[in-house]
Enzyme design. Sequence first.
Site, short mmCIF file in Angstrom:
data_model
loop_
_atom_site.label_atom_id
_atom_site.label_comp_id
_atom_site.label_asym_id
_atom_site.label_seq_id
_atom_site.Cartn_x
_atom_site.Cartn_y
_atom_site.Cartn_z
N LYS A 12 -26.77 19.49 10.25
CA LYS A 12 -28.12 19.77 10.77
C LYS A 12 -28.45 21.26 10.55
CE LYS A 12 -27.55 15.84 13.78
NZ LYS A 12 -27.90 15.14 14.99
N HIS A 97 -33.68 10.71 8.30
CA HIS A 97 -32.94 10.93 9.55
C HIS A 97 -33.93 10.87 10.72
CE1 HIS A 97 -30.63 12.85 12.70
NE2 HIS A 97 -29.56 12.51 12.00
N GLU A 99 -34.26 12.61 13.24
CA GLU A 99 -34.86 13.90 13.64
C GLU A 99 -36.03 14.27 12.74
OE1 GLU A 99 -31.17 16.09 13.73
OE2 GLU A 99 -30.57 14.90 15.46
N GLU A 165 -28.05 4.42 12.65
CA GLU A 165 -27.89 5.43 13.69
C GLU A 165 -28.85 5.12 14.84
OE1 GLU A 165 -26.17 9.40 12.26
OE2 GLU A 165 -28.29 9.47 11.83
N GLY A 174 -30.34 13.11 24.14
CA GLY A 174 -30.66 13.21 25.56
C GLY A 174 -30.54 11.89 26.29
N SER A 214 -22.83 10.01 17.86
CA SER A 214 -21.76 10.45 18.77
C SER A 214 -20.36 10.04 18.29
CB SER A 214 -21.99 9.94 20.19
OG SER A 214 -23.17 10.50 20.72
N GLY A 235 -22.54 14.04 13.19
CA GLY A 235 -23.33 15.24 13.44
C GLY A 235 -22.52 16.27 14.20
N GLY A 236 -22.65 16.28 15.51
CA GLY A 236 -22.03 17.30 16.36
C GLY A 236 -20.56 17.56 16.05
P1 PGA Z 1 -24.16 13.06 16.37
O1 PGA Z 1 -25.30 13.09 15.22
O2 PGA Z 1 -22.87 12.72 15.68
O3 PGA Z 1 -24.16 14.46 16.92
O4 PGA Z 1 -24.56 12.05 17.37
C1 PGA Z 1 -25.35 12.10 14.24
C2 PGA Z 1 -26.58 12.30 13.42
O5 PGA Z 1 -27.63 12.66 13.98
O6 PGA Z 1 -26.56 12.12 12.19
#
Ligand code: PGA
Length: 254
Positions: A12, A97, A99, A165, A174, A214, A235-236
């Site tokens: 990201k 994605h 986002e 996802e 959140g 996650s 992601g994270g």
């Molecule tokens: P996350 O993000 O692993 O932090 O949940 C995944 C993503 O948005 O691709």
Amino acid sequence: MNPMKILIANWKMNPSSGKEAKALFEAESGLGRLKNIEVIICPPACFLSLLGGSKSVKLGGQDLFWENPPAGGGAYTGEVSGKMLKDLGCEYVIVGHSERRNHAGETDEIINAKLKTALKSGLTPILCIGERDGEEMSDVVASQIKKGLADIGKNQLEEVIIAYEPVWAISTSGAGKECSPDNALSAAVFIRKILTEIYGNFLAQKAVVIYGGSVDAGNGPSYIKQSQMAGLLVGGASLEAEEFVKIGEAINNL
Ligand code: PGA
């Protein structure tokens, strides 16, 4: 289905400096020694030129502009083209994605144009689909697949990765919810059902479908073992090299 399990890092808009990006990339590139996984790292576009050169892991963009102007560039302030990503060493690109759907207002039509442009640029698109908290998975996923893959022929489906996802399971959404392996399995089965309607059973079974939301070293393997997922989009946890390497090692050994 690709026998190599796919592990994608979506950094990201992180980290905040080239120095940190190089260090993170170097630490995660060590996974390239493992034989049963294909590792794809998707950093912010501005770091791509710093990170090229590793043959052990692949590079991916996080987004691209929806067309390749014939002149190779054009009057599109702030955008990065598929050709540019390819030139910087990318082989993959994330499209759609959640986002970008939420913050940048990307519609399924825009995402479909981006996916076609990715293919024309010689990039493998990673098409992200998934419902938001409170939405019906089947309605959203069916519509996002049909619209996102509009005009994508049978011979091109195998060049596309589909990443399920659920937005409510993304660590920063959140919603604070976890997607169980059973839940991810239902989505994988449903995705293949929709693909069967469009492309027939043979191609639908071969399609590469992965999970994101996650993922960490604890739950990652279960999505592959129990959910018929061919890989993971992280992601994270991809911002912590140690955790990301653990995920790679765990799924390499499955
Ligand atoms: P996350 O993000 O692993 O932090 O949940 C995944 C993503 O948005 O691709």
